[in-house]
Design an enzyme around this catalytic site. Structure first.
Site, PDB file in Angstrom:
ATOM      1  N   LYS A 193       0.853  -1.200   0.000  1.00  0.00           N
ATOM      2  CA  LYS A 193       0.000   0.000   0.000  1.00  0.00           C
ATOM      3  C   LYS A 193       0.879   1.238   0.000  1.00  0.00           C
ATOM      4  O   LYS A 193       1.762   1.360   0.842  1.00  0.00           O
ATOM      5  CB  LYS A 193      -0.889  -0.024   1.256  1.00  0.00           C
ATOM      6  CG  LYS A 193      -2.255   0.600   1.032  1.00  0.00           C
ATOM      7  CD  LYS A 193      -3.165   0.286   2.190  1.00  0.00           C
ATOM      8  CE  LYS A 193      -3.500   1.525   2.977  1.00  0.00           C
ATOM      9  NZ  LYS A 193      -4.281   1.262   4.170  1.00  0.00           N
ATOM     10  N   SER A 242      -7.168   9.919   8.695  1.00  0.00           N
ATOM     11  CA  SER A 242      -5.911  10.293   8.030  1.00  0.00           C
ATOM     12  C   SER A 242      -6.161  10.544   6.551  1.00  0.00           C
ATOM     13  O   SER A 242      -5.563  11.450   5.961  1.00  0.00           O
ATOM     14  CB  SER A 242      -4.875   9.176   8.179  1.00  0.00           C
ATOM     15  OG  SER A 242      -4.571   8.978   9.524  1.00  0.00           O
TER      16      SER A 242
HETATM   17  P1  ADP Z   1      -6.034   1.819   9.410  1.00  0.00           P
HETATM   18  O1  ADP Z   1      -5.413   0.843  10.345  1.00  0.00           O
HETATM   19  O2  ADP Z   1      -7.416   1.441   8.940  1.00  0.00           O
HETATM   20  O3  ADP Z   1      -5.147   2.359   8.337  1.00  0.00           O
HETATM   21  P2  ADP Z   1      -5.509   4.154  10.958  1.00  0.00           P
HETATM   22  O4  ADP Z   1      -4.108   3.877  10.945  1.00  0.00           O
HETATM   23  O5  ADP Z   1      -5.939   5.492  10.434  1.00  0.00           O
HETATM   24  O6  ADP Z   1      -6.402   3.075  10.300  1.00  0.00           O
HETATM   25  O7  ADP Z   1      -6.052   4.073  12.433  1.00  0.00           O
HETATM   26  C1  ADP Z   1      -5.647   3.138  13.381  1.00  0.00           C
HETATM   27  C2  ADP Z   1      -6.762   2.992  14.378  1.00  0.00           C
HETATM   28  O8  ADP Z   1      -7.149   4.267  14.858  1.00  0.00           O
HETATM   29  C3  ADP Z   1      -8.036   2.359  13.828  1.00  0.00           C
HETATM   30  O9  ADP Z   1      -8.613   1.593  14.855  1.00  0.00           O
HETATM   31  C4  ADP Z   1      -8.919   3.537  13.522  1.00  0.00           C
HETATM   32  O10 ADP Z   1     -10.293   3.196  13.617  1.00  0.00           O
HETATM   33  C5  ADP Z   1      -8.526   4.471  14.639  1.00  0.00           C
HETATM   34  N1  ADP Z   1      -8.762   5.861  14.305  1.00  0.00           N
HETATM   35  C6  ADP Z   1      -8.453   6.526  13.178  1.00  0.00           C
HETATM   36  N2  ADP Z   1      -8.852   7.822  13.229  1.00  0.00           N
HETATM   37  C7  ADP Z   1      -9.450   7.964  14.440  1.00  0.00           C
HETATM   38  C8  ADP Z   1     -10.125   9.046  15.094  1.00  0.00           C
HETATM   39  N3  ADP Z   1     -10.298  10.225  14.520  1.00  0.00           N
HETATM   40  N4  ADP Z   1     -10.608   8.823  16.318  1.00  0.00           N
HETATM   41  C9  ADP Z   1     -10.486   7.612  16.907  1.00  0.00           C
HETATM   42  N5  ADP Z   1      -9.898   6.542  16.348  1.00  0.00           N
HETATM   43  C10 ADP Z   1      -9.389   6.718  15.129  1.00  0.00           C
END
Ligand code: ADP
Length: 163
Positions: A42, A129
């Site tokens: 990715k 993000s």
């Molecule tokens: P992914 O693993 O899907 O790429 P991220 O790295 O963005 O997602 O996020 C890691 C974790 O943090 C996931 O559980 C996601 O749901 C959570 N998360 C992302 N943005 C937020 C937010 N604004 N508030 C709370 N939890 C979040």
């Protein structure tokens, strides 16, 4: 008993929503490991080292947290590091189905694993993000939702893209 939890994710880049979850987790667990996923298939905006540094700079003042990175399966990372709890953030019902799938798949691979869901402050419920990357790519400012070093790093990426 020492309770260690891992908070895995892409963090591309870290937002105030992630930091909110980290702070809440630090209040519950004796140690929290924020684990940045290095997914080779990715394409990420920030390299794993950049993502780690952007997170690390925002953890000063929190004593029971550290940052690490991993590639491959989360359950393999957890087994290797003797961690059985993973934290995930739940923003809205829309996160639930995807998170359920991951949690049950992970448990079928590692039956000692527990997934703990934490809710961020309602200010961050619509924050992701990918939204931050999208807004920043058009020069929009998202300063209420991202730490200052992330805003600077996004502006730098935009300048690099422009040359
Ligand atoms: P992914 O693993 O899907 O790429 P991220 O790295 O963005 O997602 O996020 C890691 C974790 O943090 C996931 O559980 C996601 O749901 C959570 N998360 C992302 N943005 C937020 C937010 N604004 N508030 C709370 N939890 C979040």
């Amino acid at each position: 008993m020492k309770r260690v939890a891992v908070y895995p994710g892409s963090f591309d880049p870290v937002t105030n929503g992630h930091l909110d979850i980290i702070r809440r987790a630090c209040g519950i667990f004796s140690e929290v490991v924020v684990a940045v996923l290095h997914n080779r298939t990715k394409k990420a905006l920030f390299s794993p080292d950049e993502r780690l540094e952007l997170i690390r700079a925002n953890l000063k003042g929190l004593k029971n947290v550290r940052v690490d990175s991993f590639s491959g399966l989360l359950v393999d990372y957890m087994k290797k590091n003797n961690i059985s709890v993973a934290i995930r953030g739940l923003r809205a019902v829309s996160d639930l189905e995807y998170e359920f799938q991951i949690a049950h798949t992970n448990r079928s691979l590692y039956n000692k694993m527990e997934t703990v869901f934490l809710m961020p402050s309602d200010k961050y419920v619509y924050l992701s993000s990918s939204m931050v990357r999208e807004v920043a790519s058009f020069g929009g400012k998202f300063t209420a939702f991202i730490p200052r070093n992330v805003a600077r790093a996004l502006a730098r990426k935009n300048r690099e893209k422009a040359v």
